[in-house]
Design an enzyme around this catalytic site. Structure first.
Site, PDB file in Angstrom:
ATOM      1  N   ARG A   1     -10.657   3.936  -0.744  1.00  0.00           N
ATOM      2  CA  ARG A   1     -10.081   3.102   0.328  1.00  0.00           C
ATOM      3  C   ARG A   1     -10.244   3.855   1.644  1.00  0.00           C
ATOM      4  NH1 ARG A   1      -5.828   1.874  -3.755  1.00  0.00           N
ATOM      5  NH2 ARG A   1      -5.669  -0.384  -3.935  1.00  0.00           N
TER       6      ARG A   1
ATOM      7  N   GLU B   1     -11.777 -10.527  -4.834  1.00  0.00           N
ATOM      8  CA  GLU B   1     -10.321 -10.526  -4.613  1.00  0.00           C
ATOM      9  C   GLU B   1      -9.869 -11.767  -3.873  1.00  0.00           C
ATOM     10  OE1 GLU B   1      -9.210  -7.011  -2.391  1.00  0.00           O
ATOM     11  OE2 GLU B   1     -10.997  -7.090  -1.158  1.00  0.00           O
TER      12      GLU B   1
ATOM     13  N   ASN C   1      -4.909  -6.939  -6.893  1.00  0.00           N
ATOM     14  CA  ASN C   1      -3.736  -6.958  -5.993  1.00  0.00           C
ATOM     15  C   ASN C   1      -3.828  -8.153  -5.054  1.00  0.00           C
ATOM     16  OD1 ASN C   1      -3.243  -4.503  -7.169  1.00  0.00           O
ATOM     17  ND2 ASN C   1      -4.016  -3.306  -5.456  1.00  0.00           N
ATOM     18  N   ASP C   2      -4.993  -8.295  -4.441  1.00  0.00           N
ATOM     19  CA  ASP C   2      -5.182  -9.427  -3.534  1.00  0.00           C
ATOM     20  C   ASP C   2      -5.483 -10.716  -4.290  1.00  0.00           C
ATOM     21  OD1 ASP C   2      -4.742  -8.605  -0.862  1.00  0.00           O
ATOM     22  OD2 ASP C   2      -6.521  -7.352  -0.995  1.00  0.00           O
TER      23      ASP C   2
ATOM     24  N   CYS D   1     -10.186  -2.788 -10.191  1.00  0.00           N
ATOM     25  CA  CYS D   1      -9.600  -1.664  -9.440  1.00  0.00           C
ATOM     26  C   CYS D   1      -8.226  -1.981  -8.864  1.00  0.00           C
ATOM     27  CB  CYS D   1     -10.541  -1.186  -8.347  1.00  0.00           C
ATOM     28  SG  CYS D   1     -10.871  -2.420  -7.079  1.00  0.00           S
TER      29      CYS D   1
ATOM     30  N   ARG E   1     -15.668   1.988  -0.348  1.00  0.00           N
ATOM     31  CA  ARG E   1     -15.413   0.644   0.170  1.00  0.00           C
ATOM     32  C   ARG E   1     -15.365   0.698   1.691  1.00  0.00           C
ATOM     33  NH1 ARG E   1      -9.945  -2.507  -1.325  1.00  0.00           N
ATOM     34  NH2 ARG E   1      -9.050  -1.102   0.211  1.00  0.00           N
TER      35      ARG E   1
ATOM     36  N   HIS F   1       0.804  -1.224   0.000  1.00  0.00           N
ATOM     37  CA  HIS F   1       0.000   0.000   0.000  1.00  0.00           C
ATOM     38  C   HIS F   1       0.834   1.270   0.000  1.00  0.00           C
ATOM     39  CE1 HIS F   1      -3.297  -2.812   0.699  1.00  0.00           C
ATOM     40  NE2 HIS F   1      -3.917  -1.945  -0.055  1.00  0.00           N
TER      41      HIS F   1
ATOM     42  N   ARG G   1       1.986 -10.304  -1.118  1.00  0.00           N
ATOM     43  CA  ARG G   1       2.228  -9.149  -1.986  1.00  0.00           C
ATOM     44  C   ARG G   1       3.292  -8.197  -1.445  1.00  0.00           C
ATOM     45  NH1 ARG G   1      -3.709  -6.111  -1.467  1.00  0.00           N
ATOM     46  NH2 ARG G   1      -2.697  -4.169  -2.030  1.00  0.00           N
TER      47      ARG G   1
HETATM   48  C1  PEP Z   1      -6.968  -5.090  -4.530  1.00  0.00           C
HETATM   49  O1  PEP Z   1      -6.770  -5.972  -3.699  1.00  0.00           O
HETATM   50  O2  PEP Z   1      -6.724  -5.221  -5.745  1.00  0.00           O
HETATM   51  C2  PEP Z   1      -7.505  -3.785  -4.113  1.00  0.00           C
HETATM   52  C3  PEP Z   1      -7.861  -2.870  -4.992  1.00  0.00           C
HETATM   53  O3  PEP Z   1      -7.577  -3.536  -2.782  1.00  0.00           O
HETATM   54  P1  PEP Z   1      -6.330  -3.181  -1.868  1.00  0.00           P
HETATM   55  O4  PEP Z   1      -5.141  -2.919  -2.748  1.00  0.00           O
HETATM   56  O5  PEP Z   1      -6.716  -1.975  -1.072  1.00  0.00           O
HETATM   57  O6  PEP Z   1      -6.170  -4.403  -1.026  1.00  0.00           O
HETATM   58 MG    MG Z   2      -7.616  -5.807  -1.748  1.00  0.00          MG
END
Ligand code: PEP
Ligand code: MG
Length: 585
Positions: A306, A440, A463-464, A511, A342, A199, A474
């Site tokens: 977020r 995710e 991402n997740d 996203c 979210r 993040h 990650r």
């Molecule tokens: C993701 O997991 O792709 C996402 C957009 O949420 P975050 O990066 O906040 O976990």
């Molecule tokens: Mg996520």
């Protein structure tokens, strides 16, 4: 005068995390436990040692008071009160008396005595049942660290108090560090650990701050004050860059600036492909402060708010009215464009330091919707604030980390209970508010049809999704090479989700970070995604790309790469497609 020979260049290679080039002075930001020296004192220096201690307390007091003023001015009096607690810890007479008598009885240096007593207090408070007393542990840790740094004479490195323009060099940077960061003075950052979707990296990208992560030993090789160059395009860091190298990078930076001008020139044009398919280009944000940029980039609203950003900035759980003000400010700035808020996704690498969401295996632990369903009061407070903001514009709610139907149903039930309360209190909200789920977790990807009965829309959090699908943390630089968005398993899963959502008539957007990367965006569009949400700083480049791509070519590209079994070959093909579409850049 003798001429000094230039220092030798040292090149470090890591993972390119946020594009851009930075050149400046390194500032080491060390988070590990301090190395507290311990040595014997001669009896005649005891008094001056105690004087040294008093001086350090005075200096620490001044620092805490200065931070208090700063926080009061930027976040308000309520948030600044934490520093009153810090001052009380600093000047706690029982603790100070114990340090003095420890020093006189052992003849050891004061930092070792202070460290020993502070550790004793920390263990004592940690073992308390009482939550309030338990929380004092964080205060004692913060204060003792600050005081010890002053005693040891360490170069201070509080990211909220950067005094000059610097490149931060750190083992890792957490989202709570970035929440405190003085962004106006930050030129770039590099870390030993980390992956492309941590993040803090996402934050760097949104602020267009160059970053290189996964360097393993940067904090050992670089010292505060060193001149360094950060190449966020290729993941390279150069210590003591030569004149020749700086010249080369200066040229590269000016070429990039020219490209940026080309991208930005299309920003007011419609967001559609060359063959006329409209594509929603929305923004990922962490707070109302980003809306000016979102509006300037002509974003089609906010695809991912977020909200944990607000919680991290407040170092805790903000009240309904604090949250409402922030949501309403975003909604007002969005001017009737959709704002997808979210619900709290705390946990993973985003913790509040209160132990509430920290687990050994935090990404798979008590995170996001799991935390909210286990802390209904916190969840309801947030839902009330979001619902109330929906009276002011086009708001949608989205739940993170949905793994199955039961969770989604339970979240919706709580939402209905909150609506009943608001109606009873005559507080307005959008009765038709839409509710969506993040996809995710692989289990959610496999049951889109079941989730569709409970959700109005979906957003794919790659991402997740990638980290869970591939079992690759990650944040972990040692397995970062396995984090492959172009892996056939990822591509097939994305295709299944998008096909299924389209078949069921549920809007689906993406996203995760890959949505902002033209090479992956072409795939997502080819698979049938009609909306992407990304950091607004990347929006001009993506819009430029989309306006040059034909949806029919993107579809053919998907057919082609789904037959390739090697992720590296997939990336090569996607790169080639990008060049075919917009030329070599
Ligand atoms: C993701 O997991 O792709 C996402 C957009 O949420 P975050 O990066 O906040 O976990
Ligand atoms: Mg996520």
């Amino acid at each position: 005068m003798s001429e000094q020979s230039p220092k030798e260049e040292i090149i470090l290679e890591g993972i390119a995390a946020s594009p851009g080039i930075a050149h400046g002075t390194a500032l080491l930001y060390l988070q590990k436990e301090l190395d507290v020296p311990c040595y014997d004192l001669a009896p005649e220096v005891i008094d001056s040692e105690i004087e040294r201690f008093d001086q350090a307390i005075l200096q620490t007091r001044e620092e805490i008071t200065a931070v208090r003023h700063k926080v009061a001015a930027s976040l308000g009096e309520g948030e600044a009160r934490i520093f009153d607690a810090h001052l009380m810890v600093l000047e706690d007479s029982a603790l100070l008396d114990e340090v003095n008598s420890e020093l006189r009885s052992t003849n050891k240096n004061v930092e070792s005595c202070y460290h020993k007593i502070a550790q004793r207090y920390i263990s004592f408070f940690s073992s308390m049942e009482d939550e309030y007393l338990k929380e004092r542990v964080t205060d004692i840790r913060d204060v003792s660290r600050r005081l010890l740094q002053n005693l040891i004479g360490m170069n201070k490195s509080n990211l909220g108090e950067l005094t000059s323009h610097s490149i931060i060099v750190s083992e890792d940077i957490t989202p709570s560090d970035t929440a405190d960061m003085d962004r106006s003075k930050l030129l770039g950052f590099i870390t030993d650990a980390g992956g492309q979707t941590s993040h803090s990296v996402i934050m760097a990208r949104s602020m267009r701050i160059p970053a290189v992560v996964g360097l393993h030993n940067a904090t050992q090789v670089i010292q505060s004050g060193d001149q360094i160059l950060v190449d966020g395009y290729d993941g390279i860091v150069v210590i003591n860059p030569s004149e020749e190298r700086l010249f080369k990078y200066g040229k590269l930076a000016s070429e990039r600036r020219k490209l940026d001008e080309i991208y930005i020139s299309v920003i007011s044009e419609p967001s559609e492909t060359k063959d006329g398919s409209p594509i929603g280009l929305m923004s990922n944000i962490e707070g109302a402060h980003e809306m000016e940029q979102v509006v300037a980039m002509r974003s089609n609203g906010v695809g991912l708010f977020r909200t944990e950003g607000i919680f991290l900035r407040h170092h805790g759980y903000p009240s309904e009215s604090v949250q409402y003000d922030e949501y309403a400010a975003v909604v007002a700035a969005a001017d009737d464009e959709p704002v997808i808020i979210r619900t709290l996704d705390i946990g993973g690498d985003k913790t509040l330091g209160d132990g509430g969401s920290e687990d050994d295996n935090s990404f798979m632990g008590f995170r996001a919707i799991r935390f909210c369903l286990g802390n209904e009061d916190i969840f309801k407070t947030q839902l009330r604030a979001i619902l109330r903001s929906s009276a002011k514009g086009n708001v949608k709610i989205m739940y993170p980390m949905i793994s199955g139907v039961a969770e989604l149903r339970r979240a919706n039930q709580i939402l209905e209970e909150v609506k009943v309360d608001l109606r009873a209190e005559n507080l307005a909200f959008d009765e038709g508010i839409e509710v969506g789920a993040m996809v995710e977790i692989p289990s959610a990807a496999a049951i889109i049809d079941l989730l569709a009965a409970e959700a109005d829309f979906f957003s794919i959090g790659t991402n997740d999704l990638i980290q869970y699908l591939m079992a690759v943390d990650r944040l972990n630089d040692r397995v970062a090479h396995l984090y492959e968005p172009a892996h056939p398993a990822v591509l097939r899963t994305l295709k299944i989700i998008i096909d299924e959502a389209n078949r069921l008539g549920k809007p689906v957007s993406v996203c995760g970070e890959i949505a902002g990367d033209p090479i992956y965006a072409s795939l997502l569009l080819g698979m049938g995604a009609t909306s992407l949400s990304l950091t607004s700083s990347m929006l001009p480049e993506l819009k430029y790309f989309i306006r040059n791509v034909k949806i029919k070519d993107a579809r053919a590209l998907v057919e082609e790469v789904l037959l390739i079994n090697d992720p590296v070959a997939v990336v090569r093909r996607l790169e080639a497609f990008r060049v075919e579409t917009i030329g070599k850049r």
